[in-house]
Write a protein that holds these residues in place. Structure first.
Motif, PDB file in Angstrom:
ATOM      1  N   ARG A   1      51.239  32.777  44.290  1.00 41.79           N
ATOM      2  CA  ARG A   1      50.698  33.545  45.451  1.00 41.79           C
ATOM      3  C   ARG A   1      49.792  35.160  44.600  1.00 41.79           C
ATOM      4  N   ASN A   2      50.294  35.228  43.492  1.00 42.60           N
ATOM      5  CA  ASN A   2      49.894  36.387  42.283  1.00 42.60           C
ATOM      6  C   ASN A   2      49.041  35.126  41.355  1.00 42.60           C
ATOM      7  N   VAL A   3      48.821  34.389  40.921  1.00 47.06           N
ATOM      8  CA  VAL A   3      47.624  34.097  40.056  1.00 47.06           C
ATOM      9  C   VAL A   3      46.746  34.054  40.700  1.00 47.06           C
ATOM     10  N   PRO A   4      45.950  34.358  41.796  1.00 45.70           N
ATOM     11  CA  PRO A   4      44.055  34.269  41.274  1.00 45.70           C
ATOM     12  C   PRO A   4      43.860  35.375  41.167  1.00 45.70           C
ATOM     13  N   GLY A   5      44.638  36.396  41.335  1.00 46.30           N
ATOM     14  CA  GLY A   5      44.527  38.138  41.310  1.00 46.30           C
ATOM     15  C   GLY A   5      44.907  38.008  39.024  1.00 46.30           C
ATOM     16  N   ARG A   6      45.781  37.215  38.840  1.00 45.69           N
ATOM     17  CA  ARG A   6      45.642  37.855  37.891  1.00 45.69           C
ATOM     18  C   ARG A   6      44.989  36.982  37.027  1.00 45.69           C
ATOM     19  N   ILE A   7      44.365  35.853  37.190  1.00 45.95           N
ATOM     20  CA  ILE A   7      42.928  35.151  36.584  1.00 45.95           C
ATOM     21  C   ILE A   7      42.215  36.156  36.493  1.00 45.95           C
ATOM     22  N   ALA A   8      41.239  36.528  37.851  1.00 45.93           N
ATOM     23  CA  ALA A   8      40.170  37.055  37.946  1.00 45.93           C
ATOM     24  C   ALA A   8      40.582  38.416  37.166  1.00 45.93           C
ATOM     25  N   ALA A   9      41.545  39.127  37.099  1.00 45.77           N
ATOM     26  CA  ALA A   9      42.064  40.790  36.248  1.00 45.77           C
ATOM     27  C   ALA A   9      42.308  40.188  34.847  1.00 45.77           C
ATOM     28  N   GLY A  10      43.007  39.381  34.265  1.00 42.62           N
ATOM     29  CA  GLY A  10      43.133  38.932  32.573  1.00 42.62           C
ATOM     30  C   GLY A  10      42.076  38.425  32.326  1.00 42.62           C
ATOM     31  N   ALA A  11      41.170  37.750  32.779  1.00 42.87           N
ATOM     32  CA  ALA A  11      39.918  36.868  32.101  1.00 42.87           C
ATOM     33  C   ALA A  11      38.669  38.556  32.203  1.00 42.87           C
ATOM     34  N   PHE A  12      38.628  39.029  32.890  1.00 44.99           N
ATOM     35  CA  PHE A  12      37.793  40.075  33.490  1.00 44.99           C
ATOM     36  C   PHE A  12      38.275  41.644  31.943  1.00 44.99           C
ATOM     37  N   THR A  13      39.690  41.652  31.927  1.00 41.10           N
ATOM     38  CA  THR A  13      40.411  42.735  30.919  1.00 41.10           C
ATOM     39  C   THR A  13      40.402  41.993  29.470  1.00 41.10           C
TER      40      THR A  13
ATOM     41  N   GLY B   1      37.746  43.271  25.962  1.00 40.67           N
ATOM     42  CA  GLY B   1      38.641  43.999  25.148  1.00 40.67           C
ATOM     43  C   GLY B   1      38.028  43.354  24.162  1.00 40.67           C
ATOM     44  N   LEU B   2      37.436  41.768  24.109  1.00 42.69           N
ATOM     45  CA  LEU B   2      36.707  41.126  23.103  1.00 42.69           C
ATOM     46  C   LEU B   2      35.793  41.847  22.436  1.00 42.69           C
ATOM     47  N   GLU B   3      35.031  42.154  23.773  1.00 40.90           N
ATOM     48  CA  GLU B   3      33.076  42.588  23.701  1.00 40.90           C
ATOM     49  C   GLU B   3      33.732  43.651  22.414  1.00 40.90           C
ATOM     50  N   LYS B   4      34.339  45.209  22.967  1.00 38.57           N
ATOM     51  CA  LYS B   4      34.513  45.780  22.619  1.00 38.57           C
ATOM     52  C   LYS B   4      35.128  46.208  20.899  1.00 38.57           C
ATOM     53  N   LEU B   5      35.848  44.915  20.354  1.00 34.87           N
ATOM     54  CA  LEU B   5      35.673  44.463  19.461  1.00 34.87           C
ATOM     55  C   LEU B   5      34.959  44.444  18.264  1.00 34.87           C
ATOM     56  N   LYS B   6      33.695  43.745  19.139  1.00 34.13           N
ATOM     57  CA  LYS B   6      31.872  44.119  18.286  1.00 34.13           C
ATOM     58  C   LYS B   6      31.337  44.986  18.864  1.00 34.13           C
ATOM     59  N   ALA B   7      31.805  46.244  18.956  1.00 38.93           N
ATOM     60  CA  ALA B   7      30.976  48.021  19.365  1.00 38.93           C
ATOM     61  C   ALA B   7      30.540  47.691  18.159  1.00 38.93           C
ATOM     62  N   ASP B   8      29.125  48.528  18.072  1.00 34.58           N
ATOM     63  CA  ASP B   8      28.811  49.140  17.028  1.00 34.58           C
ATOM     64  C   ASP B   8      29.211  50.553  16.933  1.00 34.58           C
TER      65      ASP B   8
ATOM     66  N   VAL C   1      38.338  53.203  19.935  1.00 39.06           N
ATOM     67  CA  VAL C   1      37.550  51.707  20.605  1.00 39.06           C
ATOM     68  C   VAL C   1      38.140  50.026  19.953  1.00 39.06           C
ATOM     69  N   LYS C   2      38.116  50.226  18.425  1.00 42.12           N
ATOM     70  CA  LYS C   2      39.465  48.974  18.357  1.00 42.12           C
ATOM     71  C   LYS C   2      40.348  49.022  19.160  1.00 42.12           C
ATOM     72  N   GLY C   3      41.720  50.417  18.870  1.00 39.97           N
ATOM     73  CA  GLY C   3      42.763  50.636  19.932  1.00 39.97           C
ATOM     74  C   GLY C   3      42.532  49.956  21.172  1.00 39.97           C
ATOM     75  N   LEU C   4      41.593  50.281  22.058  1.00 38.62           N
ATOM     76  CA  LEU C   4      41.076  50.094  23.699  1.00 38.62           C
ATOM     77  C   LEU C   4      40.927  48.847  23.766  1.00 38.62           C
ATOM     78  N   ALA C   5      40.429  48.444  22.285  1.00 40.56           N
ATOM     79  CA  ALA C   5      39.627  46.923  22.675  1.00 40.56           C
ATOM     80  C   ALA C   5      41.420  45.645  22.573  1.00 40.56           C
ATOM     81  N   VAL C   6      41.828  46.122  21.593  1.00 36.95           N
ATOM     82  CA  VAL C   6      43.370  45.517  20.939  1.00 36.95           C
ATOM     83  C   VAL C   6      43.805  45.777  22.701  1.00 36.95           C
ATOM     84  N   GLY C   7      44.249  46.356  22.751  1.00 39.04           N
ATOM     85  CA  GLY C   7      45.256  47.336  24.427  1.00 39.04           C
ATOM     86  C   GLY C   7      44.368  45.779  25.756  1.00 39.04           C
ATOM     87  N   GLU C   8      42.888  46.241  25.664  1.00 38.18           N
ATOM     88  CA  GLU C   8      42.829  45.769  26.948  1.00 38.18           C
ATOM     89  C   GLU C   8      42.547  43.699  26.271  1.00 38.18           C
ATOM     90  N   VAL C   9      42.997  43.305  24.862  1.00 39.75           N
ATOM     91  CA  VAL C   9      43.363  41.798  25.078  1.00 39.75           C
ATOM     92  C   VAL C   9      44.127  40.828  25.129  1.00 39.75           C
TER      93      VAL C   9
END
Length: 142
Positions: free
Chosen positions: A7-19, A23-30, A57-65
């Motif tokens: 019952r929790n899989v859809p929300g976990r997938i949506a939030a997990g994929a987004f987060t 994080g992966l995008e922030k790892l590339k932040a200039d 930002v690197k710490g935030l990105a790692v946390g999000e990943v």
């Protein structure tokens, strides 16, 4: 043993994929992008002012990943994944609530500039739902 319920899989997938993606995008932040993210966060959470922007930002990105991966990993319990998501999204909602210009005057509703942060309310709702579900389940002995 703690578990993930179907019952929790859809929300976990949506939030997990987004987060995870965020994080992966922030790892590339200039440096300019890092300074913008840091400036907004430090304006709301003054304890962050002394942290260099790129390091923040690197710490935030790692946390999000890590958080995104935990939400997507079925072996991480709903309660643990939900607690992490709730804490993270509560900080995001703090940015929304405390940053000038994000909300319409005297209202909880977003301005066009605040729309990007206001949508993080759904992350808070998913996280809180996972935590509540885990607490109820534990009390029932499921």
């Amino acid at each position: 043993m703690a578990s993930t319920h179907l019952r929790n899989v859809p929300g976990r997938i949506a939030a997990g994929a987004f987060t995870l993606h965020a994080g992966l995008e922030k790892l590339k932040a200039d440096p300019e992008h890092a300074a913008g993210i840091h400036g907004m966060a430090a304006g709301t959470y003054p304890v962050l002012k002394d942290v260099p922007p790129e390091r923040f930002v690197k710490g935030l990105a790692v946390g999000e990943v890590v958080l995104g991966g935990a939400l997507l990993a079925p072996f991480v319990s709903d309660g643990l994944a939900g607690a992490g998501l709730t804490a993270f999204s509560a900080a995001l909602m703090g940015l929304y609530a405390r940053t000038p210009g994000m909300r319409k005057e005297g209202s909880v509703w977003p301005t066009p500039q605040g729309l990007g942060l206001s949508k993080d309310a759904w992350l808070l709702a998913i996280g809180a739902g996972l935590v509540v579900d885990a607490v109820v389940e534990r009390r029932r002995g499921d």
